[in-house]
Scaffold this motif. Structure first.
Motif, mmCIF file in Angstrom:
data_model
loop_
_atom_site.group_PDB
_atom_site.id
_atom_site.type_symbol
_atom_site.label_atom_id
_atom_site.label_comp_id
_atom_site.label_asym_id
_atom_site.label_seq_id
_atom_site.Cartn_x
_atom_site.Cartn_y
_atom_site.Cartn_z
ATOM 1 N N PHE A 30 0.820 -1.651 -0.002
ATOM 2 C CA PHE A 30 0.271 0.382 0.158
ATOM 3 C C PHE A 30 0.949 1.153 -0.081
ATOM 4 C CE2 PHE A 30 -3.187 -2.257 1.025
ATOM 5 C CZ PHE A 30 -4.449 -2.394 1.027
ATOM 6 N N LYS A 31 0.487 1.906 -0.566
ATOM 7 C CA LYS A 31 1.076 3.354 -0.899
ATOM 8 C C LYS A 31 0.912 4.990 -0.219
ATOM 9 C CE LYS A 31 1.763 2.859 -5.772
ATOM 10 N NZ LYS A 31 1.495 3.464 -6.785
ATOM 11 N N GLY A 32 0.312 3.885 1.475
ATOM 12 C CA GLY A 32 0.125 5.131 2.302
ATOM 13 C C GLY A 32 -1.080 5.514 2.271
ATOM 14 N N LEU A 33 -2.413 6.393 3.276
ATOM 15 C CA LEU A 33 -3.068 6.650 3.284
ATOM 16 C C LEU A 33 -3.088 8.215 3.064
ATOM 17 C CD1 LEU A 33 -5.812 5.517 5.949
ATOM 18 C CD2 LEU A 33 -4.969 8.032 5.708
ATOM 19 N N ASP A 34 -3.607 9.215 2.477
ATOM 20 C CA ASP A 34 -3.494 10.713 2.566
ATOM 21 C C ASP A 34 -5.427 10.705 2.796
ATOM 22 O OD1 ASP A 34 -1.399 11.257 1.331
ATOM 23 O OD2 ASP A 34 -1.897 10.932 -0.885
ATOM 24 N N VAL A 35 -5.336 11.802 2.981
ATOM 25 C CA VAL A 35 -6.750 12.298 4.069
ATOM 26 C C VAL A 35 -7.485 13.569 3.038
ATOM 27 C CG1 VAL A 35 -8.203 13.144 5.951
ATOM 28 C CG2 VAL A 35 -6.311 11.896 6.330
ATOM 29 N N ILE A 36 -8.301 14.067 2.547
ATOM 30 C CA ILE A 36 -8.666 15.315 1.716
ATOM 31 C C ILE A 36 -9.453 15.408 2.764
ATOM 32 C CG2 ILE A 36 -9.851 15.294 -0.680
ATOM 33 C CD1 ILE A 36 -8.735 13.218 -1.506
ATOM 34 N N GLY A 37 -9.865 16.883 2.897
ATOM 35 C CA GLY A 37 -10.893 17.065 3.662
ATOM 36 C C GLY A 37 -10.013 17.392 4.574
ATOM 37 N N GLU A 38 -11.365 18.175 5.553
ATOM 38 C CA GLU A 38 -11.203 17.565 7.360
ATOM 39 C C GLU A 38 -12.726 17.843 8.359
ATOM 40 O OE1 GLU A 38 -9.685 21.496 8.063
ATOM 41 O OE2 GLU A 38 -11.614 22.739 7.064
ATOM 42 N N GLY A 39 -12.288 17.395 8.877
ATOM 43 C CA GLY A 39 -13.855 17.142 10.392
ATOM 44 C C GLY A 39 -14.836 16.434 9.734
ATOM 45 N N TRP A 40 -15.891 16.303 10.096
ATOM 46 C CA TRP A 40 -16.348 15.363 9.472
ATOM 47 C C TRP A 40 -16.393 14.640 8.024
ATOM 48 C CZ3 TRP A 40 -19.854 13.291 13.930
ATOM 49 C CH2 TRP A 40 -19.495 13.899 14.763
ATOM 50 N N ASN A 41 -15.920 16.325 7.165
ATOM 51 C CA ASN A 41 -16.360 16.014 5.836
ATOM 52 C C ASN A 41 -14.580 14.947 5.298
ATOM 53 O OD1 ASN A 41 -18.607 16.450 6.081
ATOM 54 N ND2 ASN A 41 -18.319 18.259 4.393
ATOM 55 N N ALA A 42 -13.743 14.561 6.560
ATOM 56 C CA ALA A 42 -12.890 13.795 6.366
ATOM 57 C C ALA A 42 -12.560 12.726 5.437
ATOM 58 C CB ALA A 42 -11.933 13.611 7.406
ATOM 59 N N VAL A 43 -11.749 12.328 3.953
ATOM 60 C CA VAL A 43 -12.032 11.152 3.277
ATOM 61 C C VAL A 43 -10.691 10.832 3.132
ATOM 62 C CG1 VAL A 43 -12.158 10.461 0.684
ATOM 63 C CG2 VAL A 43 -13.669 11.984 2.314
ATOM 64 N N ALA A 44 -10.255 9.547 3.943
ATOM 65 C CA ALA A 44 -9.176 8.471 2.860
ATOM 66 C C ALA A 44 -9.014 8.450 2.418
ATOM 67 C CB ALA A 44 -8.516 7.761 4.743
ATOM 68 N N GLN A 45 -7.650 8.944 1.876
ATOM 69 C CA GLN A 45 -7.827 8.031 0.094
ATOM 70 C C GLN A 45 -6.228 7.046 0.366
ATOM 71 O OE1 GLN A 45 -6.112 10.481 -2.906
ATOM 72 N NE2 GLN A 45 -5.269 9.614 -3.865
ATOM 73 N N ILE A 46 -6.551 5.556 0.139
ATOM 74 C CA ILE A 46 -5.392 3.967 -0.393
ATOM 75 C C ILE A 46 -5.670 3.873 -1.499
ATOM 76 C CG2 ILE A 46 -5.221 2.074 1.548
ATOM 77 C CD1 ILE A 46 -7.257 3.604 2.950
ATOM 78 N N GLU A 47 -4.471 4.000 -2.029
ATOM 79 C CA GLU A 47 -3.910 3.371 -3.308
ATOM 80 C C GLU A 47 -3.777 1.355 -3.489
ATOM 81 O OE1 GLU A 47 -1.212 5.042 -5.588
ATOM 82 O OE2 GLU A 47 -1.926 7.233 -5.633
ATOM 83 N N LEU A 48 -4.541 0.850 -3.598
ATOM 84 C CA LEU A 48 -4.477 -0.748 -3.181
ATOM 85 C C LEU A 48 -3.050 -1.099 -4.412
ATOM 86 C CD1 LEU A 48 -8.412 -2.141 -4.594
ATOM 87 C CD2 LEU A 48 -7.290 -1.181 -2.218
ATOM 88 N N PRO A 49 -2.407 -2.409 -3.421
ATOM 89 C CA PRO A 49 -1.038 -2.827 -4.359
ATOM 90 C C PRO A 49 -1.662 -3.079 -5.562
ATOM 91 C CG PRO A 49 -1.278 -3.742 -2.337
ATOM 92 C CD PRO A 49 -3.066 -3.137 -2.554
ATOM 93 N N GLY A 50 -0.397 -2.888 -6.415
ATOM 94 C CA GLY A 50 -0.965 -2.796 -8.515
ATOM 95 C C GLY A 50 -1.517 -2.131 -9.213
ATOM 96 N N GLY A 51 -2.471 -0.916 -8.325
ATOM 97 C CA GLY A 51 -3.702 -0.901 -9.093
ATOM 98 C C GLY A 51 -4.279 -0.963 -9.567
ATOM 99 N N ALA A 52 -5.035 -2.500 -8.630
ATOM 100 C CA ALA A 52 -5.994 -3.011 -9.884
ATOM 101 C C ALA A 52 -7.800 -2.046 -8.647
ATOM 102 C CB ALA A 52 -5.751 -4.764 -9.353
#
Length: 412
Positions: free
Chosen positions: A322-344
């Protein structure tokens, strides 16, 4: 009703809560709710004789009252219910259960298996607490009972229906020779109304409104209602209401209402509570005559022999891709972005890469969506939603489908 002094609060309240969590020591250290939570709509069964007259209090003062509560002994009965909008797993749950298909002999009294039942439906529980080293939780069924008892270095699980006993013991140093520590205090899993409340208060910040919403009675005790709401739109969480005992500051009931309406998604509350010291015999357990006793370390050894431990290690190694976790937005609207192995992304339907039962379960949850990001599938519950794109990215949060699509578009 006494005047209610309402107040908006910000991140300063968080520091108060985090810095003064003395009462966390007494919380029942067993997961009475799943994921939630930690990780619960409660059928209204709590004592309610009208709104009591109580002195006015500000939201900040009520938060401080919760943080300062230091009750270490209590006993009582709770009703706990979860309605997350997740379809029944049916046979899929069995296939994912520990030891499934391996003939491992997993004990029906194992907490890992039994406590998962609390992640859906309505349940009645009895709890008793005497400090950090003595707790008992019993799940009451129709003509049966499951009990989990922690007394010092020992953790016992007993399923009266199967007459099976599970035993784990630590080595006295905090290291679990038989997983005792694992079942004493699962980290990150909210349990009683007190712990659920602390999880909610930890999220308080500039994006949150916290007010005192009047008074109530829970289990015959006068209480204030602390109401926590997101200021932002787009969250799946409508509000969190915590009923706080006016005398002790202990949360007696926790209710999480989804923004979509309907009955509560998470609701846990006492129907009876007593802050007197429980009898010592409450935490004494002796396996009944004829009961099958399974030691936790025996299960571990058997799993290792069958290769289950090796497979678990391989699964953990795969996570390193996994290429780590990025957070988009803040507070109650925060969304975590994760990239799956191999881009599948998800395997194609009928490809054979997913068991038919799992495919049916995913279809029940998923909706196909498109946007500037491309295309993907949104998996929805009443609280947490996840978007898996066809190019192997996952966006997850307690936000609506539209908010997930906007987050994915913004990440392009």
């Amino acid at each position: 009703m006494a005047p209610n002094d309402s107040a908006q609060t910000n991140g300063e309240a968080t520091g108060t809560v985090v810095g003064r969590r003395k009462a966390a020591r007494y919380i029942v250290p067993f997961a009475v709710a799943g994921v939630a939570a930690a990780t619960i709509g409660l059928v209204p069964a709590l004592a309610d004789s009208g709104d009591p007259e109580l002195p006015g209090i500000t939201a900040q003062a009520l938060i401080e009252k919760i943080a300062a509560s230091d009750e270490e002994q209590l006993s009582g009965t709770l009703k706990v219910s979860t309605d997350l909008g997740i379809p029944s797993l049916g046979g899929l749950a069995d296939s994912f259960a520990p030891g499934a298909g391996t003939g491992s002999g997993e004990s029906s009294a194992s907490p890992d298996t039994k406590l998962m039942e609390l992640t859906s439906g309505t349940h009645t529980l009895r709890v008793a607490v005497d400090g950090p080293d003595k707790q008992r939780l019993s799940i009451l069924g129709e003509g049966s009972e499951y009990s989990l008892v922690h007394n010092g270095d020992d953790v016992w699980g007993y399923d009266s229906e199967s007459n099976e006993v599970y035993h784990a013991q630590s080595d006295g140093t905090g290291r679990a020779g038989g997983k005792a520590e694992e079942h004493k205090a699962p980290e990150g899993v909210p349990t009683t109304p007190k712990e659920l409340a602390e999880e909610a208060l930890a999220a308080v910040g500039d994006t949150t409104s916290v007010t005192v919403g009047g008074t109530t009675q829970v289990a015959g005790r006068d209480a204030y209602k602390l109401v926590i709401k997101p200021k932002q739109s787009g969250s799946t969480i409508g509000s969190v209401t915590v009923a706080v005992d006016a005398s002790t500051g202990v949360p007696l009931k926790f209710t999480l209402a989804p923004s979509s309406g309907g009955k509560a998604a998470v609701d846990a509350g006492f129907t009876q509570v007593d802050f007197a010291k429980p009898e010592a015999s409450t935490f004494t357990f002796t396996p009944p005559k004829g009961a099958k006793v399974t030691e936790a370390d025996e299960l571990e050894a058997e799993a290792a022999e069958k290769g289950a431990a090796k497979k678990a290690q391989e699964d953990l190694s795969a996570l390193e891709d996994f290429k780590g976790l990025d957070v988009i937005g803040e507070g109650w609207n925060a969304v975590a972005q994760i990239e799956l192995p191999g881009g599948a992304g998800l395997p194609a339907q009928g490809s054979g890469d997913v068991p038919p039962q799992a495919e049916q379960f995913l279809d029940a949850l998923g909706d196909e969506v498109t946007g500037d990001f491309g295309s993907g599938t949104v998996f929805k519950t009443r609280l947490v939603n996840a978007l898996m794109t066809d190019d192997g990215k996952v966006f997850v949060g307690a936000v609506t489908e539209d908010a997930l699509v906007k987050a994915a578009d913004a990440a392009k």
